[in-house]
Design an enzyme around this catalytic site. Structure first.
Site, PDB file in Angstrom:
ATOM      1  N   GLU A  56      33.274   3.076  51.849  1.00 59.86           N
ATOM      2  CA  GLU A  56      33.314   4.118  50.634  1.00 59.86           C
ATOM      3  C   GLU A  56      33.850   5.452  51.117  1.00 59.86           C
ATOM      4  O   GLU A  56      34.816   6.202  50.475  1.00 59.86           O
ATOM      5  CB  GLU A  56      31.845   4.495  50.280  1.00 59.86           C
ATOM      6  CG  GLU A  56      31.355   3.376  49.270  1.00 59.86           C
ATOM      7  CD  GLU A  56      32.156   3.238  48.260  1.00 59.86           C
ATOM      8  OE1 GLU A  56      32.241   4.235  47.371  1.00 59.86           O
ATOM      9  OE2 GLU A  56      32.502   2.000  47.821  1.00 59.86           O
ATOM     10  N   CYS A  86      42.529  -1.530  34.541  1.00 65.86           N
ATOM     11  CA  CYS A  86      42.646  -0.413  33.940  1.00 65.86           C
ATOM     12  C   CYS A  86      43.477   0.624  34.859  1.00 65.86           C
ATOM     13  O   CYS A  86      42.956   1.730  35.301  1.00 65.86           O
ATOM     14  CB  CYS A  86      41.389   0.125  33.571  1.00 65.86           C
ATOM     15  SG  CYS A  86      41.427   1.344  32.176  1.00 65.86           S
ATOM     16  N   CYS A 129      46.065  -4.515  29.530  1.00 62.37           N
ATOM     17  CA  CYS A 129      45.060  -4.655  28.494  1.00 62.37           C
ATOM     18  C   CYS A 129      44.725  -5.953  27.743  1.00 62.37           C
ATOM     19  O   CYS A 129      43.623  -6.430  27.311  1.00 62.37           O
ATOM     20  CB  CYS A 129      45.456  -3.525  27.296  1.00 62.37           C
ATOM     21  SG  CYS A 129      45.462  -1.891  27.781  1.00 62.37           S
ATOM     22  N   CYS A 159      41.943  -7.477  29.827  1.00 64.42           N
ATOM     23  CA  CYS A 159      40.434  -6.721  29.561  1.00 64.42           C
ATOM     24  C   CYS A 159      39.495  -7.157  28.947  1.00 64.42           C
ATOM     25  O   CYS A 159      39.717  -7.359  27.709  1.00 64.42           O
ATOM     26  CB  CYS A 159      41.001  -5.297  29.237  1.00 64.42           C
ATOM     27  SG  CYS A 159      39.371  -4.182  29.476  1.00 64.42           S
ATOM     28  N   CYS A 203      37.890  -0.663  22.805  1.00 61.26           N
ATOM     29  CA  CYS A 203      38.555   0.457  23.761  1.00 61.26           C
ATOM     30  C   CYS A 203      39.344   1.322  22.602  1.00 61.26           C
ATOM     31  O   CYS A 203      40.274   0.765  22.022  1.00 61.26           O
ATOM     32  CB  CYS A 203      39.343  -0.104  24.585  1.00 61.26           C
ATOM     33  SG  CYS A 203      40.319   1.189  25.626  1.00 61.26           S
TER      34      CYS A 203
END
Length: 419
Positions: A55, A212, A219, A222, A228
């Protein structure tokens, strides 16, 4: 579960807020990434060290760049105790080239803090507050570690997540503003399931990283496209909304390749604070472009070697506050010594500074680095060494290959010696 503060009306959508996670998780199961070396969702005994390390590396850096660095770190520092016990120079050499070097400093400091916690409690921190107390760990990183590294409840709201949420919910507030950030966190908390929050966090990361994306989002693939708002309005790339940044200023420096008769080059270790903290660099001379004629001795010397226009000349400021800010103590010593001895480094190329072979962009400015070469004789080498040693300066004389192999060098220095 926190109350959602957004004023957005979802009544027109086919799916409610409650179906967001199931749809996303179903997509992740078949289309997400399941082979990243730090992923913990497929194990019953998660390792928070691996998640924390990844991370920190993934802050401001893409997965494809992080992968070889992560492998190298894990090979050399398989446990947090190994990382904490390592010398800074070894860590810097492992990190060199990945940029944002303050992360490496925080990583080393954080490892020592984690070892202290483990020695006191017998385990890694087990709470969000415990992780946020570790250097370099913010709320989203702490949430990721809780969710993925400990299999507890944790929420993430990093850049990828904010992009997904602003598009899906049509949040058009400036994401650099605290009010919008608060709204996004509330939405992220509302959507994150109590169970499998680690799986959800990984799915959100994958959604932002693979579908995204900033430009040309996929899209059609998605699982959230039916409700959305950005997609419905055909305005996907209008989100997230962020205030336009001011143009980055430019800074200019000479990068001095000071050589001895054996072809070894002088390298300085940068101070812990500031740009490239703790890494090794060629001595730098800050250059300011000014209008009109200058009285600087170094500038007049340099104008014999660097082409300039009538309106713009190059000026090495040696007696003002700007010089004090830009130059380290070692660089001031070297620059003063060069002036005293009437020594001038000559450009490696004959181009104007604006056309210098090295342009290095940092977070807050563009840096133009003009490599310049100067070969010193034995007497001069001894004199310069004496001045640096008297000031307790860390320096080394190494040829290009040995420097690249054994020192932690910023990417800009690697560009210079490879150029």
């Amino acid at each position: 579960m926190p109350t959602l503060s957004t004023n957005i009306d979802f009544n027109h959508t086919k799916h409610s807020l409650h179906t967001f996670a199931p749809r996303l998780l179903a997509w992740f199961e078949t289309s997400g990434r399941h082979d990243l070396p730090w992923q913990q969702h497929q194990t019953d005994t998660p390792n928070p060290y691996i998640v924390w390390l990844s991370e920190v590396m993934l802050q401001q850096t893409q997965v494809k760049t992080v992968l070889p660095y992560f492998a190298r770190f894990m090979n050399s520092f398989p446990t947090v105790q190994d990382l904490a016990a390592a010398d800074w120079e070894v860590i810097a050499e492992h990190w060199a080239g990945m940029g944002y070097y303050a992360r490496a400093r925080n990583l080393h400091k954080g490892a020592k803090q984690l070892v202290e916690v483990i020695n006191e409690t017998g385990d890694f921190p087990q709470t969000l507050d415990g992780w946020e107390a570790i250097s370099g760990v913010g709320p989203s990183t702490a949430g990721a570690i809780m969710a993925m590294g400990l299999h507890k409840y944790g929420v993430i709201c990093d850049g990828n997540v904010k992009r997904v949420l602003t598009r899906w919910a049509g949040i058009d507030g400036d994401i650099t503003k605290s009010a919008t950030n608060k709204e996004l966190w509330a939405l992220a908390e509302r959507l994150t399931p109590e169970d499998n929050s680690g799986l959800f966090a990984q799915a959100m990361m994958d959604m932002g990283a693979t579908l995204c994306v900033r430009r040309s989002p996929a899209c059609h693939l998605c699982p959230l496209r039916e409700d959305c708002i950005a997609h419905a309005e055909g305005r996907e790339t209008d989100y997230p909304v962020k205030a336009k940044k001011k143009p980055k200023p430019s800074k200019f420096s000479n990068a001095l390749m000071i050589e001895n008769d054996d072809g070894e080059i002088l390298w300085l270790q940068r101070p812990d604070n500031g740009i490239w903290g703790g890494l090794w660099s060629l001595p730098l001379q800050f250059i300011e472009k000014v209008d009109g004629k200058t009285d600087s001795k170094v500038a007049s010397q340099e104008q014999d070697n660097v082409a300039t226009t009538d309106k713009q000349k190059l000026d090495v400021r040696s007696n003002d506050k700007l010089y004090e800010i830009e130059f380290t103590t070692a660089e001031q010593i070297i620059n003063d010594w060069l002036i005293e001895n009437n020594l001038v480094a000559k450009p490696v190329s004959n181009t104007l500074l604006d056309d210098a072979p090295i342009k290095h962009s940092l977070t807050h400015f563009h840096w133009y680095l003009q490599p310049q070469k100067l070969t010193l004789n034995g007497k001069q080498i001894a004199e310069l060494k004496g001045k640096l040693s008297a000031a307790d300066i860390d320096f080394k004389w190494l040829d290009k290959q040995k420097a690249q192999d054994s020192l932690g060098l910023p990417r800009a220095m690697i560009k210079i010696i490879e150029g």
